[in-house]
Design an enzyme around this catalytic site. Structure first.
Site, PDB file in Angstrom:
ATOM      1  N   SER A   1      -0.575  -8.975   6.178  1.00 48.92           N
ATOM      2  CA  SER A   1      -1.592  -9.946   5.780  1.00 48.92           C
ATOM      3  C   SER A   1      -2.622 -10.105   6.895  1.00 48.92           C
ATOM      4  O   SER A   1      -2.261 -10.199   8.070  1.00 48.92           O
ATOM      5  CB  SER A   1      -0.956 -11.304   5.473  1.00 48.92           C
ATOM      6  OG  SER A   1      -1.951 -12.277   5.201  1.00 48.92           O
TER       7      SER A   1
ATOM      8  N   ILE B   1       4.056  -0.659   8.401  1.00 47.89           N
ATOM      9  CA  ILE B   1       5.091  -1.594   7.948  1.00 47.89           C
ATOM     10  C   ILE B   1       6.369  -0.864   7.561  1.00 47.89           C
ATOM     11  O   ILE B   1       7.473  -1.294   7.906  1.00 47.89           O
ATOM     12  CB  ILE B   1       4.557  -2.431   6.768  1.00 47.89           C
ATOM     13  CG1 ILE B   1       3.441  -3.357   7.263  1.00 47.89           C
ATOM     14  CG2 ILE B   1       5.676  -3.246   6.117  1.00 47.89           C
ATOM     15  CD1 ILE B   1       2.663  -4.022   6.149  1.00 47.89           C
TER      16      ILE B   1
ATOM     17  N   CYS C   1      -2.401 -24.477 -22.608  1.00 46.72           N
ATOM     18  CA  CYS C   1      -1.055 -25.062 -22.707  1.00 46.72           C
ATOM     19  C   CYS C   1      -0.048 -24.424 -21.765  1.00 46.72           C
ATOM     20  O   CYS C   1       1.065 -24.927 -21.607  1.00 46.72           O
ATOM     21  CB  CYS C   1      -0.549 -24.975 -24.147  1.00 46.72           C
ATOM     22  SG  CYS C   1      -0.194 -23.292 -24.723  1.00 46.72           S
TER      23      CYS C   1
ATOM     24  N   ASN D   1       1.229  -6.178  11.359  1.00 47.14           N
ATOM     25  CA  ASN D   1      -0.016  -5.829  10.675  1.00 47.14           C
ATOM     26  C   ASN D   1      -0.752  -4.795  11.515  1.00 47.14           C
ATOM     27  O   ASN D   1      -0.810  -4.912  12.736  1.00 47.14           O
ATOM     28  CB  ASN D   1      -0.897  -7.071  10.491  1.00 47.14           C
ATOM     29  CG  ASN D   1      -1.968  -6.866   9.445  1.00 47.14           C
ATOM     30  OD1 ASN D   1      -1.674  -6.554   8.286  1.00 47.14           O
ATOM     31  ND2 ASN D   1      -3.227  -7.035   9.823  1.00 47.14           N
TER      32      ASN D   1
ATOM     33  N   CYS E   1      -2.243 -22.560 -29.037  1.00 53.54           N
ATOM     34  CA  CYS E   1      -3.322 -23.563 -28.985  1.00 53.54           C
ATOM     35  C   CYS E   1      -4.722 -22.972 -29.082  1.00 53.54           C
ATOM     36  O   CYS E   1      -5.707 -23.707 -29.043  1.00 53.54           O
ATOM     37  CB  CYS E   1      -3.194 -24.399 -27.715  1.00 53.54           C
ATOM     38  SG  CYS E   1      -3.613 -23.484 -26.195  1.00 53.54           S
TER      39      CYS E   1
ATOM     40  N   PHE F   1      -7.062  -4.773  -2.225  1.00 48.91           N
ATOM     41  CA  PHE F   1      -8.336  -4.998  -2.902  1.00 48.91           C
ATOM     42  C   PHE F   1      -9.462  -5.353  -1.943  1.00 48.91           C
ATOM     43  O   PHE F   1     -10.626  -5.101  -2.221  1.00 48.91           O
ATOM     44  CB  PHE F   1      -8.193  -6.111  -3.942  1.00 48.91           C
ATOM     45  CG  PHE F   1      -7.341  -5.736  -5.123  1.00 48.91           C
ATOM     46  CD1 PHE F   1      -6.950  -4.423  -5.338  1.00 48.91           C
ATOM     47  CD2 PHE F   1      -6.931  -6.700  -6.026  1.00 48.91           C
ATOM     48  CE1 PHE F   1      -6.167  -4.071  -6.429  1.00 48.91           C
ATOM     49  CE2 PHE F   1      -6.150  -6.364  -7.123  1.00 48.91           C
ATOM     50  CZ  PHE F   1      -5.768  -5.048  -7.324  1.00 48.91           C
ATOM     51  N   ARG F   2      -9.130  -5.964  -0.787  1.00 47.96           N
ATOM     52  CA  ARG F   2     -10.168  -6.410   0.143  1.00 47.96           C
ATOM     53  C   ARG F   2     -10.616  -5.320   1.112  1.00 47.96           C
ATOM     54  O   ARG F   2     -11.610  -5.485   1.795  1.00 47.96           O
ATOM     55  CB  ARG F   2      -9.674  -7.620   0.955  1.00 47.96           C
ATOM     56  CG  ARG F   2      -9.601  -8.892   0.151  1.00 47.96           C
ATOM     57  CD  ARG F   2      -9.172 -10.064   1.030  1.00 47.96           C
ATOM     58  NE  ARG F   2      -9.263 -11.312   0.303  1.00 47.96           N
ATOM     59  CZ  ARG F   2      -8.353 -11.749  -0.544  1.00 47.96           C
ATOM     60  NH1 ARG F   2      -7.279 -11.027  -0.777  1.00 47.96           N
ATOM     61  NH2 ARG F   2      -8.518 -12.901  -1.169  1.00 47.96           N
TER      62      ARG F   2
ATOM     63  N   THR G   1       0.830  -1.205   0.000  1.00 47.22           N
ATOM     64  CA  THR G   1       0.000   0.000   0.000  1.00 47.22           C
ATOM     65  C   THR G   1       0.866   1.257   0.000  1.00 47.22           C
ATOM     66  O   THR G   1       0.485   2.273  -0.584  1.00 47.22           O
ATOM     67  CB  THR G   1      -0.959   0.015   1.206  1.00 47.22           C
ATOM     68  OG1 THR G   1      -0.216  -0.144   2.422  1.00 47.22           O
ATOM     69  CG2 THR G   1      -1.985  -1.107   1.093  1.00 47.22           C
TER      70      THR G   1
ATOM     71  N   HIS H   1      -0.249 -16.489  -5.305  1.00 48.42           N
ATOM     72  CA  HIS H   1      -1.403 -16.048  -6.089  1.00 48.42           C
ATOM     73  C   HIS H   1      -1.010 -15.568  -7.479  1.00 48.42           C
ATOM     74  O   HIS H   1      -1.812 -14.917  -8.154  1.00 48.42           O
ATOM     75  CB  HIS H   1      -2.167 -14.955  -5.337  1.00 48.42           C
ATOM     76  CG  HIS H   1      -2.739 -15.436  -4.038  1.00 48.42           C
ATOM     77  ND1 HIS H   1      -3.057 -14.589  -2.992  1.00 48.42           N
ATOM     78  CD2 HIS H   1      -3.048 -16.688  -3.602  1.00 48.42           C
ATOM     79  CE1 HIS H   1      -3.530 -15.299  -1.978  1.00 48.42           C
ATOM     80  NE2 HIS H   1      -3.528 -16.577  -2.325  1.00 48.42           N
TER      81      HIS H   1
END
Length: 253
Positions: A200, A243, A137, A225, A162, A40-41, A33, A126
């Site tokens: 997190s 942080i 493929c 956090n 493909c 996003f959450r 951030t 992720h």
């Protein structure tokens, strides 16, 4: 133990780092951030305005694929302008000093690589939004190619090898977690002596299980956090401060 102040937390963290031989950082959205990438959450975040597109919808529907790529390119400047923050740089300093063998991240922004981590030492649970892959493929496609296709045709691209759909190399809702990344993250958690969860909420599983695994295998656990997490009670040290301010003193040290 919750650090009573920022200075106390930094001092205790520094002592734990000094006595550790294998430190595994685990990073979430909070570390980025400061780089200008929104969580996003969080309230007001992207997912509060647009529901995520599940993987099965992406596979089944052209309009879902088109919308997914429209959203990605709407975020283009945010990702393009982002630079490693103090937290990223501090972890890169510990990596270069030989204290950190590799890093586990839930983030898709590529900032750990930009900060100085070798690509093979960033375990991305992720995925990564800075390139794309064919869902058939697995062929890698660069974003410049996807961008040209999308804005020329108005539609999501198909693989040149493909003809299957191409999506960002990220893990969508309902999509299988990358087995190699999960295996490597498990090994890192099992064999470190200090595990630091940073930025997190520790609510997204199975990723949230790695701090617990490290603790069960004998590692010290630190959680940095701003908000409380469900794993604070098992942590050896909890630092509920910014942080960048917490890790900033370790940049270059």
């Amino acid at each position: 133990m919750i650090a009573p102040s920022l200075s106390s937390g930094v001092e205790q963290l520094g002592d734990m780092i000094a006595h550790a031989s294998s430190i595994v950082p685990f990073t979430g959205a909070g570390i980025s951030t400061e780089s200008g990438i929104p969580d996003f959450r969080s309230p007001g975040g992207l997912w509060s305005r647009n529901q995520p597109i599940p993987f099965d919808e992406f596979v089944a529907r052209q309009d879902a694929r088109d919308e997914a790529w429209r959203r990605r390119f709407a975020m283009e400047q945010t990702f393009a302008k982002a630079r490693p923050a103090r937290g990223h740089r501090a972890l890169a300093s510990l990596y270069k000093a030989g204290k950190v063998p590799a890093i586990i991240t839930q983030n898709i922004d590529n900032l750990h690589q930009v900060s100085g981590f070798a690509e093979h030492d960033v375990v991305e649970l992720h995925g990564n939004t800075t390139y794309a892959r064919c869902i058939g493929c697995g062929k890698r496609h660069e974003l410049d190619w996807v961008r040209e296709w999308f804005f020329r045709t108005g539609h999501a691209p198909h693989c040149t090898a493909c003809d299957e759909p191409v999506k960002t190399a990220t893990v969508s809702f309902g999509q299988s977690m990358p087995s190699d990344a999960m295996r490597r993250a498990t090994e890192l958690a099992q064999h470190c002596d200090l595990f630091i969860a940073i930025g997190s909420s520790l609510v997204v599983w199975p990723a949230a299980g790695f701090p617990m695994l490290a603790k069960e295998c004998g590692a010290k656990l630190v959680i940095i956090n701003r908000e409380p997490t469900e794993q604070d009670e098992i942590a050896d040290l909890v630092i509920r401060h910014d942080i960048g301010e917490t890790l900033g003193p370790f940049v270059g040290n």
